[in-house]
Write a protein that holds these residues in place. Structure first.
Motif, PDB file in Angstrom:
ATOM      1  N   SER A  59      63.226  26.077  31.043  1.00 58.32           N
ATOM      2  CA  SER A  59      63.061  26.341  29.617  1.00 58.32           C
ATOM      3  C   SER A  59      61.694  26.971  29.369  1.00 58.32           C
ATOM      4  N   GLN A  72      56.900  25.598  24.897  1.00 60.73           N
ATOM      5  CA  GLN A  72      56.845  25.558  23.441  1.00 60.73           C
ATOM      6  C   GLN A  72      55.672  26.395  22.940  1.00 60.73           C
ATOM      7  N   ARG A  75      52.401  27.427  20.851  1.00 61.45           N
ATOM      8  CA  ARG A  75      51.278  26.621  20.380  1.00 61.45           C
ATOM      9  C   ARG A  75      51.050  26.898  18.913  1.00 61.45           C
ATOM     10  N   ASP A  76      50.508  25.895  18.192  1.00 61.00           N
ATOM     11  CA  ASP A  76      50.300  26.075  16.756  1.00 61.00           C
ATOM     12  C   ASP A  76      48.817  26.084  16.357  1.00 61.00           C
ATOM     13  N   ARG A  85      53.739  25.356  13.080  1.00 60.83           N
ATOM     14  CA  ARG A  85      54.227  24.004  13.349  1.00 60.83           C
ATOM     15  C   ARG A  85      55.548  23.756  12.631  1.00 60.83           C
ATOM     16  N   LYS A 117      58.288  25.519  14.455  1.00 56.94           N
ATOM     17  CA  LYS A 117      58.593  24.835  15.712  1.00 56.94           C
ATOM     18  C   LYS A 117      59.455  23.600  15.457  1.00 56.94           C
ATOM     19  N   LEU A 145      61.767  29.224  17.262  1.00 58.65           N
ATOM     20  CA  LEU A 145      60.701  29.439  18.234  1.00 58.65           C
ATOM     21  C   LEU A 145      60.078  30.817  18.108  1.00 58.65           C
ATOM     22  N   ARG A 156      56.188  31.390  17.445  1.00 59.24           N
ATOM     23  CA  ARG A 156      55.328  32.235  18.294  1.00 59.24           C
ATOM     24  C   ARG A 156      54.573  33.256  17.462  1.00 59.24           C
TER      25      ARG A 156
END
Length: 115
Positions: A26, A29, A31-32, A65, A68, A73, A77
């Motif tokens: 996968s 994730q 990042r925020d 955030r 997410k 996604l 991003r």
């Protein structure tokens, strides 16, 4: 007669309870950068109450955030990249402003001592 050494093979992956099942990897994730954004807001507030200059990165971080959490996604991003760029700009401007402030303070102190 010499004793023989036994062939010992050690598995590279454990096959116990914690082993991950092989399959498609996968993507990580996005990042925020929320903590970095809050830090920039606090730095700008400490720098003469100019916290409004640190809010755009915070807004992009919160949007990243939220995206997410909702599972978007690509949106996370996109907003995360904007937050990173805005945080870099804010951090550089704060660093330059602090250096200028220190230089001005040093010049002012040296001229006051000369009087």
């Amino acid at each position: 007669m010499e004793p023989r050494q036994a062939d010992v093979s050690i598995p590279l992956q454990s096959s116990g309870w914690g082993a991950a099942a092989p399959g498609p990897r996968s993507e990580p994730q996005p990042r925020d950068y929320v903590l970095w954004s809050v830090f920039n807001v606090l730095l700008w507030c400490a720098l003469g109450g100019l916290g409004c200059f640190g809010f755009p990165p915070l807004v992009f971080s919160i949007k990243a955030r939220d995206c997410k959490v909702l599972g978007d996604l690509e949106g996370a991003r996109r907003h995360g990249d904007r937050a990173r760029v805005a945080n870099i700009i804010c951090s550089v401007v704060v660093a330059v402003a602090l250096v200028i402030f220190i230089i001005i303070a040093a010049i002012a102190i040296s001229t006051l001592r000369g009087l």
